[in-house]
Each structure stands twice: as C-alpha cells, then as structure tokens.
Design a protein around this motif. Sequence first.
Motif, mmCIF file in Angstrom:
data_model
loop_
_atom_site.group_PDB
_atom_site.id
_atom_site.type_symbol
_atom_site.label_atom_id
_atom_site.label_comp_id
_atom_site.label_asym_id
_atom_site.label_seq_id
_atom_site.Cartn_x
_atom_site.Cartn_y
_atom_site.Cartn_z
ATOM 1 N N ARG A 89 0.832 -1.211 0.000
ATOM 2 C CA ARG A 89 0.000 0.000 0.000
ATOM 3 C C ARG A 89 0.865 1.259 0.000
ATOM 4 O O ARG A 89 0.502 2.272 -0.601
ATOM 5 C CB ARG A 89 -0.945 -0.026 1.208
ATOM 6 C CG ARG A 89 -1.976 1.104 1.190
ATOM 7 C CD ARG A 89 -3.020 0.943 2.278
ATOM 8 N NE ARG A 89 -4.011 -0.079 1.949
ATOM 9 C CZ ARG A 89 -4.201 -1.197 2.609
ATOM 10 N NH1 ARG A 89 -3.452 -1.471 3.674
ATOM 11 N NH2 ARG A 89 -5.129 -2.063 2.236
ATOM 12 N N ALA A 90 2.002 1.204 0.666
ATOM 13 C CA ALA A 90 2.895 2.373 0.720
ATOM 14 C C ALA A 90 3.724 2.530 -0.551
ATOM 15 O O ALA A 90 4.157 3.639 -0.896
ATOM 16 C CB ALA A 90 3.825 2.250 1.929
ATOM 17 N N LEU A 91 3.937 1.414 -1.269
ATOM 18 C CA LEU A 91 4.864 1.419 -2.405
ATOM 19 C C LEU A 91 4.509 2.424 -3.502
ATOM 20 O O LEU A 91 5.404 3.139 -3.987
ATOM 21 C CB LEU A 91 4.968 0.002 -2.978
ATOM 22 C CG LEU A 91 5.966 -0.180 -4.121
ATOM 23 C CD1 LEU A 91 7.386 0.137 -3.656
ATOM 24 C CD2 LEU A 91 5.888 -1.621 -4.649
ATOM 25 N N PRO A 92 3.241 2.519 -3.951
ATOM 26 C CA PRO A 92 2.956 3.468 -5.037
ATOM 27 C C PRO A 92 3.291 4.912 -4.677
ATOM 28 O O PRO A 92 3.714 5.690 -5.540
ATOM 29 C CB PRO A 92 1.463 3.283 -5.308
ATOM 30 C CG PRO A 92 0.927 2.502 -4.167
ATOM 31 C CD PRO A 92 2.052 1.718 -3.608
ATOM 32 N N TYR A 93 3.131 5.273 -3.406
ATOM 33 C CA TYR A 93 3.473 6.641 -2.974
ATOM 34 C C TYR A 93 4.978 6.841 -2.957
ATOM 35 O O TYR A 93 5.473 7.933 -3.283
ATOM 36 C CB TYR A 93 2.864 6.913 -1.601
ATOM 37 C CG TYR A 93 1.356 6.827 -1.595
ATOM 38 C CD1 TYR A 93 0.589 7.856 -2.137
ATOM 39 C CD2 TYR A 93 0.706 5.712 -1.087
ATOM 40 C CE1 TYR A 93 -0.807 7.774 -2.156
ATOM 41 C CE2 TYR A 93 -0.678 5.610 -1.107
ATOM 42 C CZ TYR A 93 -1.431 6.645 -1.650
ATOM 43 O OH TYR A 93 -2.796 6.546 -1.675
ATOM 44 N N GLN A 94 5.711 5.790 -2.596
ATOM 45 C CA GLN A 94 7.173 5.881 -2.634
ATOM 46 C C GLN A 94 7.655 6.054 -4.079
ATOM 47 O O GLN A 94 8.579 6.838 -4.344
ATOM 48 C CB GLN A 94 7.792 4.632 -2.010
ATOM 49 C CG GLN A 94 7.529 4.499 -0.519
ATOM 50 C CD GLN A 94 7.927 3.125 0.012
ATOM 51 O OE1 GLN A 94 8.362 2.249 -0.742
ATOM 52 N NE2 GLN A 94 7.735 2.919 1.314
#
Length: 316
Positions: free
Chosen positions: A305-310
């Motif tokens: 879930r955090a990966l696309p924002y990273q």
Amino acid sequence: MSDLQAGLARVDTRLHEVVQHDDAFIAAASAHLLDAGGKRFRPMLTLLASELGDGINDDVIEAAVGVELTHLASLYHDDVMDEADVRRGVPSANATYDNATAILVGDLLFGRASEVIAGLGAEAVRIQARTFVRLCQGQIQDERQAPAGADPMTHYLGVLADKTGSLISTAARYGAMFAGAPDKTVDVMVRYGELIGLIFQLADDVLDITSQSQQSGKEPGTDLREGVLTLPVLYLRESTDPADARLLELTSGPIADEKQVQEALELLRSHPAVERARAHALQLADEAARLLDPLPDSAAVQTLRALPYQVAGRSA
C-alpha cells in the motif's frame, strides 16, 4: 523484511549464473548492465507479492529472475534506439561496445529469460509471450506521435501501460501466482502492477526534467532532445498563456541545440505542468492503494500500500 533481502540476494546470484557464457566477450557484454547495479525493482515486487500467498519459493525466485532478465534485455535495445551514452551511471552497452553488439546481447538476454520462464510451465510462458508483445508494441508506438484523431494523452498513457506497466504487472502477477495466492488476489496484483508501472514511468518523466544531474541514471533532458511527448509537455501544450510561447516553441519537436535544451529545462522546472504531472502520479497511487482494500491486512499488504506513494515520490 529479512526474507525479502535474502530473496533478492538469491535472485542476484541466479542472475549472474544465467548470464554466464563460455565466451568471455559475450559473458562480459551480457553482464554489463547487470553489474552496473540498478534498483531490482521488478524482482523485489515479485518477492513482495509472493507474501500474499505462501511466500518465497524456488519458482518465485525463477520468476523474478525471468522478469529482471527481460527488463535488462529491453534496456540494451532502448539505449540503441535512444542513442544513449549512459545507463545506470555507467557507459551504456552500445557506447561501450557498439549498436550491433548491444542489440544481439539484448536478444540473447530475452532468450535467457524465456529459457528460465519455460521451466515454470506453459501458463508462465504464455504470460511472458504476451508481456513481450506489449513491450514491443509500446516501444513501437512510443516512436510515433498519436495517430490522427487520437487523444494524445490517451495515446501517451497507453504507451506507458504497454512499455513499462506490462512487465511490472507480470512481476507482481508471477509473485502471487507462484506462491499459491487465490485467483482474486492474483487478479488484483495484475492491475496493481500495471498502475505501479504507470507511476514509475511518470516519475521518471518528471525526473528527466527536474533532476540536476544523472539522478535518474540518464542525462537530464533526454526526452526533450528526442522530442518525446511526456506528461509535463502534454500539460504544457494545453496552455494559452502568452508567457509560455517560448517554451511551447522549444518543445514543439526534438531539440538539437544543447543551449536550447538547458533553456527548456529551466523554463519547465518552474512551470505548473510539472506539478500537474506529479499530481497525476499521486492520483494513480491512490488508485493502486485502494485496489488492496479487499485483501486481508498483513505486513506485506501494508508495504504494498505504501509502495505506489514511494514510487510517485521519486519525482518530488
């Protein structure tokens, strides 16, 4: 995440095994970009997606290797088409050797990737073949303007989905698939991976404008030199502000003069079109994160879930 790091180490070891060759020249040329490093983003995603099933196993490792070899092979061809001098902070293969060698080594690596994937069964081969078709299709369309009557933005995003999204989608799909995740979870990862690919390429396109050095692994302004229509330039073309006349003139086609490349970069870096492109990437990140909502909560889901924002944040 110790399992992930251990898995990536296994992938790296296997990659070096697969590119080995009895001919020292072929071995060196095949390992040229592999040894230059890189983010190993695609195999990382394969391993991470496997945590939605039973976790990393031998088939997951092999799938990750096949995906990364496909990516590496495409870079050899990309650099010939782009006439690139630098890749991953080192001289590109075509600059180190020559165009013919770079093309043939790219072909060889595609063959190696197919050989690895063939060991995973007919369904994996079918997925690999369809992915390869989309990669080539995206590259062909990337060399052309949008067809007459087509919306340039739709054309551009379709190109990104094919040339970048397709392989990242397959990376995520293989991870879930070979770890025995439910079919619905595999389907989520197919769409999730494609969105990650779009975000990844959008961030790269912004970095090509905003980076002050070879931060993205390529010389800033590469797209401007080639006249490639990226999202910031497409947003710029919507402008009716007379103050943008010079920038619109500069970006109307390929820029051969280096002083004009630098002028265009300076003007674009302060233009709202760049922020609009970043916002677009963040919208896609929201969409990717929402896809995971039906999945049971876990450390892997939280990381995904955090990966696309990273990925989107690379351009900030």
